[in-house]
Design a protein around this motif. Sequence first.
Motif, PDB file in Angstrom:
ATOM      1  N   ILE A   1      27.225  12.927  45.507  1.00  0.00           N
ATOM      2  CA  ILE A   1      26.368  13.953  44.916  1.00  0.00           C
ATOM      3  C   ILE A   1      25.139  13.315  44.285  1.00  0.00           C
ATOM      4  O   ILE A   1      24.020  13.818  44.417  1.00  0.00           O
ATOM      5  N   ALA A   2      25.323  12.171  43.611  1.00  0.00           N
ATOM      6  CA  ALA A   2      24.194  11.472  42.995  1.00  0.00           C
ATOM      7  C   ALA A   2      23.216  10.987  44.055  1.00  0.00           C
ATOM      8  O   ALA A   2      21.999  11.051  43.868  1.00  0.00           O
TER       9      ALA A   2
ATOM     10  N   LEU B   1      19.477  10.149  42.815  1.00  0.00           N
ATOM     11  CA  LEU B   1      19.697   9.337  41.630  1.00  0.00           C
ATOM     12  C   LEU B   1      20.208   7.939  41.951  1.00  0.00           C
ATOM     13  O   LEU B   1      20.106   7.044  41.128  1.00  0.00           O
ATOM     14  N   THR B   2      20.760   7.748  43.117  1.00  0.00           N
ATOM     15  CA  THR B   2      21.265   6.443  43.526  1.00  0.00           C
ATOM     16  C   THR B   2      21.175   6.332  45.034  1.00  0.00           C
ATOM     17  O   THR B   2      21.114   7.322  45.744  1.00  0.00           O
TER      18      THR B   2
END
Length: 56
Positions: free
Chosen positions: A40-41, A46-47
Amino acid sequence: MTLTYEFGYTIDDILHMNMYLINTILSYVSRSINYKVSLIAAGNGLTKKVKYITKK
């Protein structure tokens, strides 16, 4: 409950497993949850790293 929710095993499947198999599958639970969170990140930007549940 964990085996049913995370991996989709039924009660009959679990009753026919031996304790070694159940312990082995339960060792993957934390990695499975970490994989879902990192996936999800990565989708949100985000990553870039996604660790699979089978890597140690």
